[in-house]
Design a protein around this motif. Structure first.
Motif, PDB file in Angstrom:
ATOM      1  N   LEU A 114     -33.257 -11.859 -14.219  1.00 31.68           N
ATOM      2  CA  LEU A 114     -32.880 -12.942 -14.941  1.00 31.68           C
ATOM      3  C   LEU A 114     -34.054 -14.090 -15.231  1.00 31.68           C
ATOM      4  O   LEU A 114     -34.918 -14.087 -14.425  1.00 31.68           O
ATOM      5  N   THR A 115     -34.361 -14.274 -16.518  1.00 33.00           N
ATOM      6  CA  THR A 115     -35.363 -15.338 -17.045  1.00 33.00           C
ATOM      7  C   THR A 115     -34.802 -16.659 -17.225  1.00 33.00           C
ATOM      8  O   THR A 115     -33.720 -16.552 -17.963  1.00 33.00           O
ATOM      9  N   PHE A 116     -35.464 -17.648 -16.551  1.00 31.84           N
ATOM     10  CA  PHE A 116     -34.804 -18.981 -16.724  1.00 31.84           C
ATOM     11  C   PHE A 116     -36.074 -19.884 -17.310  1.00 31.84           C
ATOM     12  O   PHE A 116     -37.080 -20.083 -17.191  1.00 31.84           O
ATOM     13  N   ARG A 117     -35.505 -20.991 -18.112  1.00 36.02           N
ATOM     14  CA  ARG A 117     -36.244 -21.954 -18.200  1.00 36.02           C
ATOM     15  C   ARG A 117     -36.015 -23.049 -17.225  1.00 36.02           C
ATOM     16  O   ARG A 117     -34.739 -23.586 -17.022  1.00 36.02           O
ATOM     17  N   LEU A 118     -36.853 -23.848 -16.547  1.00 34.79           N
ATOM     18  CA  LEU A 118     -36.781 -24.877 -15.660  1.00 34.79           C
ATOM     19  C   LEU A 118     -37.168 -26.210 -16.442  1.00 34.79           C
ATOM     20  O   LEU A 118     -37.939 -26.329 -16.966  1.00 34.79           O
ATOM     21  N   TYR A 119     -36.405 -27.389 -16.110  1.00 35.10           N
ATOM     22  CA  TYR A 119     -36.516 -28.534 -16.593  1.00 35.10           C
ATOM     23  C   TYR A 119     -35.932 -29.543 -15.918  1.00 35.10           C
ATOM     24  O   TYR A 119     -34.667 -29.321 -15.440  1.00 35.10           O
ATOM     25  N   GLY A 120     -36.289 -30.900 -16.044  1.00 30.79           N
ATOM     26  CA  GLY A 120     -35.689 -32.014 -15.571  1.00 30.79           C
ATOM     27  C   GLY A 120     -34.641 -32.567 -16.408  1.00 30.79           C
ATOM     28  O   GLY A 120     -34.940 -32.750 -17.613  1.00 30.79           O
ATOM     29  N   ALA A 121     -33.650 -33.185 -16.067  1.00 30.93           N
ATOM     30  CA  ALA A 121     -32.451 -33.654 -16.961  1.00 30.93           C
ATOM     31  C   ALA A 121     -31.894 -35.012 -16.580  1.00 30.93           C
ATOM     32  O   ALA A 121     -31.786 -35.180 -15.573  1.00 30.93           O
ATOM     33  N   ASP A 122     -31.492 -35.762 -17.334  1.00 27.82           N
ATOM     34  CA  ASP A 122     -30.751 -37.285 -16.935  1.00 27.82           C
ATOM     35  C   ASP A 122     -29.543 -36.891 -16.725  1.00 27.82           C
ATOM     36  O   ASP A 122     -28.899 -35.872 -17.544  1.00 27.82           O
ATOM     37  N   ALA A 123     -28.625 -37.511 -15.884  1.00 29.02           N
ATOM     38  CA  ALA A 123     -27.444 -37.331 -15.719  1.00 29.02           C
ATOM     39  C   ALA A 123     -26.547 -38.545 -16.325  1.00 29.02           C
ATOM     40  O   ALA A 123     -27.092 -39.440 -16.806  1.00 29.02           O
ATOM     41  N   TYR A 124     -25.093 -38.188 -16.750  1.00 30.70           N
ATOM     42  CA  TYR A 124     -24.482 -39.163 -17.379  1.00 30.70           C
ATOM     43  C   TYR A 124     -22.938 -38.742 -17.138  1.00 30.70           C
ATOM     44  O   TYR A 124     -22.733 -37.504 -16.659  1.00 30.70           O
ATOM     45  N   ASN A 125     -21.897 -39.535 -17.190  1.00 24.75           N
ATOM     46  CA  ASN A 125     -20.579 -39.402 -17.335  1.00 24.75           C
ATOM     47  C   ASN A 125     -20.054 -38.832 -18.438  1.00 24.75           C
ATOM     48  O   ASN A 125     -20.323 -39.369 -19.566  1.00 24.75           O
ATOM     49  N   THR A 126     -19.393 -37.829 -18.554  1.00 24.98           N
ATOM     50  CA  THR A 126     -18.729 -37.174 -19.819  1.00 24.98           C
ATOM     51  C   THR A 126     -17.425 -38.186 -20.201  1.00 24.98           C
ATOM     52  O   THR A 126     -16.878 -38.753 -19.432  1.00 24.98           O
ATOM     53  N   ASP A 127     -17.612 -38.147 -21.513  1.00 25.80           N
ATOM     54  CA  ASP A 127     -16.368 -39.026 -22.296  1.00 25.80           C
ATOM     55  C   ASP A 127     -15.109 -38.377 -21.835  1.00 25.80           C
ATOM     56  O   ASP A 127     -14.116 -39.383 -21.843  1.00 25.80           O
ATOM     57  N   ARG A 128     -14.828 -36.895 -21.725  1.00 28.43           N
ATOM     58  CA  ARG A 128     -13.375 -36.458 -21.416  1.00 28.43           C
ATOM     59  C   ARG A 128     -12.750 -37.059 -20.274  1.00 28.43           C
ATOM     60  O   ARG A 128     -11.685 -37.195 -20.111  1.00 28.43           O
ATOM     61  N   ASP A 129     -13.584 -36.925 -19.083  1.00 30.90           N
ATOM     62  CA  ASP A 129     -12.947 -37.120 -17.891  1.00 30.90           C
ATOM     63  C   ASP A 129     -13.928 -37.938 -16.897  1.00 30.90           C
ATOM     64  O   ASP A 129     -13.599 -38.101 -15.765  1.00 30.90           O
TER      65      ASP A 129
END
Length: 315
Positions: free
Chosen positions: A70-85
């Motif tokens: 399997l081939t992946f792209r690695l990256y950093g991401a900001d977190a947030y709370n979803t609107d749904r729940d």
């Protein structure tokens, strides 16, 4: 002969399993992402603290649990709370990162993991000198390069899946826990004729983390009627386990058996470590038939009053 047109919509499905801190490492059955030097089920997330202007180094492991590479792209991401729940989610690779996601730099951004194997990649996290103190949650994400086809009819949907190991970063400095309960509303559903069916009400409110640290809120709902009678008193279950800094979510709670004839208020009290805030909305419960009679009666009385005034003025 008309031919069907197919549209490819590219979306990213970010799978961040283990909803509460201390849960198992993030995985989706095919691959897992977790801090190096830990076993699955051990240290599932990165817990980091740093001063502004410093650089941290660590390593992330991506484990392939399938029988094919399997081939992946690695990256950093900001977190947030979803609107749904209010669940924990992270930004996609195409979105702009402004916090931990922008500060994370994997040594390799594209990796191929052999079947039934794992690859460990070093990364750096550089905290800007002007970074705000407090929590900056994010994740190290492994995005599968494969695009799965889905959809029905004339629309084909391409879905990319991703798994991320959460990064709980705290930038040292003053911490300010702050919570607010905002925009409380009550939408009542009452029968036309009293007693013909059970009435209900939908309580809606916004839970807002106004501070710079992650909170684990609890919310209690209380309703009082005439003369202070307690109509409802319960703790709510649909509250997110983590409310991230500067995030707000809109939540609802159904009140089955709400009064059909009463006058009072509904109060929502949110508590977390070192904070307690409330929001209140008043209500008037009046059966629709009675309300209609009052309105018609009031209108008739007003009309009669106007007629008497006109007669008095003409005499």
């Amino acid at each position: 002969m008309r031919t069907k047109s197919y549209v490819l919509l590219l979306s990213t499905l970010l799978v961040l399993l283990g909803l509460a801190p201390g849960a198992r490492a993030a995985e989706n059955g095919e691959w897992a992402v977790y801090p190096a030097a830990s076993r699955l089920g051990g240290r599932p997330y990165f817990y980091l603290s740093a001063d502004p202007g410093t650089k941290l180094t660590d390593r992330v492991t991506v484990a392939n649990k399938t029988s094919a590479p399997l081939t992946f792209r690695l990256y950093g991401a900001d977190a947030y709370n979803t609107d749904r729940d209010g669940g924990f989610a992270v930004r996609t690779r195409q979105e702009k990162q402004t916090g931990a996601g922008a500060w994370i730099r994997p040594e390799r951004t594209r990796i191929t993991v052999p079947p039934r194997s794992a690859v460990t990649v070093p990364y750096t996290l550089t905290v800007p000198a002007d970074a705000d103190p407090g929590d900056h949650p994010g994740a190290l994400v492994a995005l599968d390069e494969r695009i799965a086809r889905g959809g029905k009819g004339s629309v084909a949907v391409g879905v990319q899946r991703a798994v991320g190991a959460r990064v709980y970063l705290r930038v040292n400095g003053p911490t300010v826990p702050a919570l607010a309960v905002e925009d409380v509303t009550l939408d009542q559903d009452r029968p036309l004729v009293p007693g013909t069916r059970t009435s209900s009400a939908l309580v809606s409110y916004t839970l807002h983390n106004r501070g710079n640290v992650t909170l684990n809120p609890k919310v209690a709902l209380r309703a009082r009627g005439l003369f202070g009678r307690t109509l409802l008193d319960r703790d709510l279950a649909g509250v997110p386990a983590e409310l991230l800094p500067r995030q707000k979510i809109r939540l609802t709670e159904r009140w089955t058996g709400s009064p059909q004839l009463d006058w009072g208020d509904v109060t929502l009290t949110a508590t977390a470590k070192d904070v307690r805030e409330s929001g209140t909305v008043s209500f008037l419960a009046l059966p629709w038939l009675a309300a209609a009679v009052l309105v018609v009666g009031g209108a008739a009385g007003l009309h009669g009053l106007r007629i008497r005034r006109r007669r008095a003025l003409s005499t």
